[in-house]
Design a protein around this motif. Structure first.
Motif, PDB file in Angstrom:
ATOM      1  N   ASP A 399       0.839  -1.215   0.000  1.00  0.00           N
ATOM      2  CA  ASP A 399       0.000   0.000   0.000  1.00  0.00           C
ATOM      3  C   ASP A 399       0.866   1.253   0.000  1.00  0.00           C
ATOM      4  O   ASP A 399       0.578   2.231  -0.721  1.00  0.00           O
ATOM      5  N   GLY A 400       1.923   1.239   0.817  1.00  0.00           N
ATOM      6  CA  GLY A 400       2.804   2.412   0.863  1.00  0.00           C
ATOM      7  C   GLY A 400       3.500   2.655  -0.459  1.00  0.00           C
ATOM      8  O   GLY A 400       3.599   3.811  -0.917  1.00  0.00           O
ATOM      9  N   GLN A 401       3.993   1.574  -1.114  1.00  0.00           N
ATOM     10  CA  GLN A 401       4.664   1.744  -2.394  1.00  0.00           C
ATOM     11  C   GLN A 401       3.708   2.271  -3.453  1.00  0.00           C
ATOM     12  O   GLN A 401       4.065   3.140  -4.260  1.00  0.00           O
ATOM     13  N   VAL A 402       2.480   1.734  -3.460  1.00  0.00           N
ATOM     14  CA  VAL A 402       1.500   2.196  -4.450  1.00  0.00           C
ATOM     15  C   VAL A 402       1.161   3.666  -4.208  1.00  0.00           C
ATOM     16  O   VAL A 402       1.053   4.466  -5.161  1.00  0.00           O
ATOM     17  N   ARG A 403       1.029   4.080  -2.938  1.00  0.00           N
ATOM     18  CA  ARG A 403       0.728   5.490  -2.644  1.00  0.00           C
ATOM     19  C   ARG A 403       1.880   6.390  -3.077  1.00  0.00           C
ATOM     20  O   ARG A 403       1.651   7.464  -3.661  1.00  0.00           O
ATOM     21  N   ARG A 404       3.106   5.972  -2.800  1.00  0.00           N
ATOM     22  CA  ARG A 404       4.247   6.795  -3.189  1.00  0.00           C
ATOM     23  C   ARG A 404       4.350   6.926  -4.703  1.00  0.00           C
ATOM     24  O   ARG A 404       4.639   8.004  -5.229  1.00  0.00           O
ATOM     25  N   ILE A 425       3.914   1.261 -11.557  1.00  0.00           N
ATOM     26  CA  ILE A 425       2.917   0.538 -10.743  1.00  0.00           C
ATOM     27  C   ILE A 425       2.584  -0.806 -11.389  1.00  0.00           C
ATOM     28  O   ILE A 425       2.466  -1.837 -10.713  1.00  0.00           O
ATOM     29  N   MET A 426       2.454  -0.817 -12.727  1.00  0.00           N
ATOM     30  CA  MET A 426       2.180  -2.077 -13.412  1.00  0.00           C
ATOM     31  C   MET A 426       3.364  -3.034 -13.292  1.00  0.00           C
ATOM     32  O   MET A 426       3.180  -4.253 -13.169  1.00  0.00           O
ATOM     33  N   SER A 427       4.566  -2.502 -13.328  1.00  0.00           N
ATOM     34  CA  SER A 427       5.744  -3.348 -13.142  1.00  0.00           C
ATOM     35  C   SER A 427       5.756  -3.943 -11.745  1.00  0.00           C
ATOM     36  O   SER A 427       6.103  -5.128 -11.562  1.00  0.00           O
ATOM     37  N   LEU A 428       5.391  -3.126 -10.751  1.00  0.00           N
ATOM     38  CA  LEU A 428       5.266  -3.644  -9.387  1.00  0.00           C
ATOM     39  C   LEU A 428       4.227  -4.755  -9.322  1.00  0.00           C
ATOM     40  O   LEU A 428       4.443  -5.789  -8.669  1.00  0.00           O
ATOM     41  N   LEU A 429       3.118  -4.573 -10.026  1.00  0.00           N
ATOM     42  CA  LEU A 429       2.077  -5.607 -10.050  1.00  0.00           C
ATOM     43  C   LEU A 429       2.613  -6.908 -10.645  1.00  0.00           C
ATOM     44  O   LEU A 429       2.378  -8.003 -10.117  1.00  0.00           O
ATOM     45  N   ARG A 430       3.373  -6.787 -11.749  1.00  0.00           N
ATOM     46  CA  ARG A 430       3.938  -7.996 -12.363  1.00  0.00           C
ATOM     47  C   ARG A 430       4.921  -8.691 -11.427  1.00  0.00           C
ATOM     48  O   ARG A 430       4.930  -9.923 -11.306  1.00  0.00           O
ATOM     49  N   ILE A 449      -3.976  -8.747  -3.785  1.00  0.00           N
ATOM     50  CA  ILE A 449      -2.922  -7.952  -4.419  1.00  0.00           C
ATOM     51  C   ILE A 449      -3.505  -7.033  -5.485  1.00  0.00           C
ATOM     52  O   ILE A 449      -3.150  -5.839  -5.580  1.00  0.00           O
ATOM     53  N   ILE A 450      -4.411  -7.578  -6.288  1.00  0.00           N
ATOM     54  CA  ILE A 450      -5.025  -6.762  -7.341  1.00  0.00           C
ATOM     55  C   ILE A 450      -5.826  -5.620  -6.734  1.00  0.00           C
ATOM     56  O   ILE A 450      -5.803  -4.476  -7.228  1.00  0.00           O
ATOM     57  N   SER A 451      -6.526  -5.919  -5.643  1.00  0.00           N
ATOM     58  CA  SER A 451      -7.291  -4.856  -4.987  1.00  0.00           C
ATOM     59  C   SER A 451      -6.367  -3.766  -4.456  1.00  0.00           C
ATOM     60  O   SER A 451      -6.704  -2.570  -4.517  1.00  0.00           O
ATOM     61  N   CYS A 452      -5.203  -4.147  -3.947  1.00  0.00           N
ATOM     62  CA  CYS A 452      -4.255  -3.168  -3.388  1.00  0.00           C
ATOM     63  C   CYS A 452      -3.599  -2.315  -4.471  1.00  0.00           C
ATOM     64  O   CYS A 452      -3.187  -1.180  -4.192  1.00  0.00           O
ATOM     65  N   ILE A 453      -3.484  -2.836  -5.689  1.00  0.00           N
ATOM     66  CA  ILE A 453      -2.746  -2.131  -6.735  1.00  0.00           C
ATOM     67  C   ILE A 453      -3.665  -1.574  -7.818  1.00  0.00           C
ATOM     68  O   ILE A 453      -3.575  -0.397  -8.188  1.00  0.00           O
ATOM     69  N   VAL A 454      -4.563  -2.422  -8.338  1.00  0.00           N
ATOM     70  CA  VAL A 454      -5.355  -2.031  -9.506  1.00  0.00           C
ATOM     71  C   VAL A 454      -6.364  -0.939  -9.163  1.00  0.00           C
ATOM     72  O   VAL A 454      -6.529   0.034  -9.924  1.00  0.00           O
ATOM     73  N   ASP A 455      -7.059  -1.063  -8.046  1.00  0.00           N
ATOM     74  CA  ASP A 455      -8.068  -0.043  -7.703  1.00  0.00           C
ATOM     75  C   ASP A 455      -7.445   1.338  -7.539  1.00  0.00           C
ATOM     76  O   ASP A 455      -7.941   2.318  -8.136  1.00  0.00           O
ATOM     77  N   PRO A 456      -6.355   1.475  -6.750  1.00  0.00           N
ATOM     78  CA  PRO A 456      -5.716   2.803  -6.693  1.00  0.00           C
ATOM     79  C   PRO A 456      -5.178   3.252  -8.052  1.00  0.00           C
ATOM     80  O   PRO A 456      -5.201   4.448  -8.373  1.00  0.00           O
ATOM     81  N   LEU A 457      -4.686   2.293  -8.850  1.00  0.00           N
ATOM     82  CA  LEU A 457      -4.155   2.652 -10.160  1.00  0.00           C
ATOM     83  C   LEU A 457      -5.238   3.239 -11.063  1.00  0.00           C
ATOM     84  O   LEU A 457      -5.036   4.275 -11.713  1.00  0.00           O
TER      85      LEU A 457
END
Length: 633
Positions: A399-404, A425-430, A449-457
């Motif tokens: 969550d912190g990495q996605v916010r930053r 962010i997509m690279s982090l997801l991969r 994981i998808i909820s933590c990354i894709v929704d904020p993205l």
């Protein structure tokens, strides 16, 4: 006289008949089959040498002489036999006299020794009885008592060592104890009770000695070489559950100390001679550090389980399954504190999300593997706690990495492609999705994981594109969603998320289709025609301004140019779509709208009520042809 002659004739006939019968009988005789006759002829040939007239005349006398000679010989031989029989008779009479004399002497002797014989018989009978009693007593002692050698094996020596001869003696004590029940049933209560008390004492002595010996061996085990004697000892101690449990606890305590010492040595000293190197040399690499610690436990714990199974191999595991599990729990609980301290120290550091997720998967995997050997104990619980803590740290870090990364998102460029922040962010997801491994938790982890990354993205993409025009925003959103779909399509358990992304992309495609259709209608001068065609009263269209043949020729001329080069009227933003499929869909849908309007116009022109002259020349192309030409390849 005549009668006399007749009688003579009759007599002659009778004699002739009898002679004929005898002659026939003689002629019918088969001399080669008559053994007696052959023997007689053979004997006859021995003294009848010449067949002369004189010989034939003297034949009868010769036979009589031969018969007389034979009888004389027989009489001579018979005389010799009689003389022999007379001698035998005289011998038998002499022997009979001697037997009678001996019988008389024996009778006299028997009369004199009768008392001695009776006494001898009585003593012999008593001797046989005593011998039988001795055998019975010997068998009784052999069956219900231990001999000196067996007692020596049972009591042992001062060094309290157990040999292979100890266990047969202990088994014999048990057998004697069980056989005493037969004595009780036979009515020998006193002897049976005394023997049972004696065997119980022997049994206690043996088991106490066996307990001390087994306990001492289990205390001093370093690298267990579980001998056959120890297995036999644990089987016998199973008859005393308290002693058995004491020994098992002592063994677990000794092995726990060995396991902890081995774990600490592997952490700080490494293997023999420094190979492999100490695990803590890789403390700077959290993934390898945790993986090496868990791998060492994964190798050491099954060895402890095998040693414990070897120690208890002769015991019925269905009866002591809980005790085995408890012993393995006691053995492994010593490694929990050093493992927990080191893993928690790693989780407290600022590690990357992918590293933390890899550690989470390592903990999850090794927990499952170790759980097959020892489950429900302190180590299992400790691994579960570490796994939960690691996953929580991973989610927080993610969550912190996605916010930053979201805070540094740049505005969309003129190419309308995903900006660098979104790509990161997509690279982090991969990277995170590539670290998923355990099948049981994979679906749940991927969803979170998808909820933590894709929704904020998606939220960031919408916010960054809010200042764009509707067309630019739709293209930008489609490009971002396309890259996101391409990333997620490589993994499983993402079907639901892909469907939701497809729904969002459809909304943007509808927007682009509407803009492209409006652009085509405007450039083909189709707007007035479409408006007139939608009116209710459309009679005599050929005379309506905008629907006259001249206006239609202007539209049809532009349409011909468009049909020859469909991409000439394509919006510039649509060319920036990264997905060729999206471009084709937008072109197809907008072309279908134009084809539908053309079909309405075609039907109106060919309607006689609208008074168009030569409609076939005016609009030669059928709607199907137009639709086919407009369809993208």
């Amino acid at each position: 006289m005549q009668k006399s002659r007749m009688d003579e004739k009759t007599e002659e006939v009778t004699v002739s008949t009898q002679l004929n019968k005898r002659l026939k009988k003689i002629l019918d005789v088969r001399l080669e089959n008559d053994v007696d006759t052959l023997e007689a002829l053979k004997e006859l040939s021995s003294f009848y040498k010449e067949n002369t007239i004189q010989g034939r005349r003297n034949f009868v006398s010769q036979i009589e002489k031969q018969s007389l000679s034979i009888n004389e010989d027989f009489l001579s031989e018979l005389r010799k036999v009689k003389e022999s029989l007379d001698g035998i008779r005289s011998d038998v009479i002499s022997m009979n006299d001697m037997v009678q004399e001996m019988k008389s002497s024996l009778h006299n002797t028997k009369t004199k020794t009768h008392n001695l014989i009776e006494q001898t018989t009585r003593l012999k009978s008593e001797s046989q009885k005593l011998s039988l009693q001795k055998e019975v007593a010997g068998e009784f002692l052999k069956t219900f008592q231990l001999n000196a050698t067996e007692q020596a094996h049972l009591r042992g020596d001062q060094e309290n060592t157990i040999t292979k001869d100890f266990f047969p003696v202990l088994a014999r004590v048990n057998t004697i104890h069980q056989n005493c029940k037969i004595l009780l049933q036979a009515g020998h209560q006193t002897a049976a009770i005394e023997i049972m008390e004696q065997m119980a004492l022997y049994q206690e002595i043996g088991l106490e000695r066996l307990y001390r010996w087994t306990l001492n061996n289990c205390k001093n085990i370093e690298l267990p070489d579980i001998s056959l004697l120890l297995g036999d000892a644990m089987l016998w101690l199973l008859e005393r559950p308290v002693l058995f449990q004491y020994v098992l606890d002592e063994y677990a305590t000794a092995r726990r100390a060995v396991l902890v010492r081995g774990f600490l040595d592997a952490l700080t000293l490494g293997g023999p001679g420094g190979t492999p190197k100490p695990i803590e040399m890789h403390a700077h690499d959290p993934q390898r550090y945790v993986g090496d610690m868990l791998a060492w436990l994964h190798q050491a714990i099954p060895v402890e389980a095998e040693n414990l199974q070897s120690l208890l191999k002769k015991c019925d595991h269905s009866l002591i399954g809980a005790q085995i599990q408890q012993a393995m729990t006691n053995i492994t609980e010593g490694v929990c504190p050093p493992l927990q301290v080191r893993v928690e120290q790693i989780l407290a550091n600022d590690a990357e999300a992918t590293v933390l997720y890899t550690i989470t998967n390592l903990l999850r995997f090794y927990q499952k593997v170790i759980q097959e050997v020892v489950s429900g104990g302190s180590l299992d619980k400790n691994l579960e706690e570490l796994h939960s803590a690691s996953f929580a740290a991973f989610v927080r870090t993610l969550d912190g990495q996605v916010r930053r990364l979201s805070d540094r998102i740049e505005p969309p460029s003129s190419e309308l492609t995903p900006v660098l922040g979104i790509t990161r962010i997509m690279s982090l997801l991969r990277d995170v999705l590539a670290a998923t491994s355990v099948a049981e938790q994979r679906k749940q982890d991927i969803s979170q994981i998808i909820s933590c990354i894709v929704d904020p993205l998606l939220l960031v993409v919408n916010e960054s594109a809010v200042r764009l025009t509707s067309t630019d925003m739709a293209v930008y959103m489609l490009n971002c969603i396309y890259q996101l779909q391409a990333t997620l399509s490589l993994y499983e358990y993402v079907e639901d998320r892909l469907e939701r992304l497809q729904a969002q992309s459809e909304a943007q495609i509808d927007t682009l289709t509407s803009e492209q259709t409006s652009f085509l209608v405007a450039n083909l001068s189709l707007s007035p025609i479409y408006t007139i065609l939608q009116e209710q009263d459309r009679s005599h269209l050929s005379t309506t301004p905008g629907m006259d043949p001249a206006s239609l020729k202007n539209f049809l001329s532009k349409l011909d140019s468009f049909l020859s080069m469909p991409d000439i009227l394509l919006l510039p933003q649509i060319r920036l779509l990264q997905s060729s499929n999206y471009r084709k869909v937008v072109q197809k849908r907008s072309s279908e709208v134009i084809a539908t309007i053309y079909k309405q116009l075609y039907e109106a022109v060919h309607n006689p009520a609208n008074l168009y002259q030569n409609p076939t020349i005016l609009m030669p192309r059928k709607p199907e042809q137009v639709l086919e030409l407009l369809s993208p390849p």
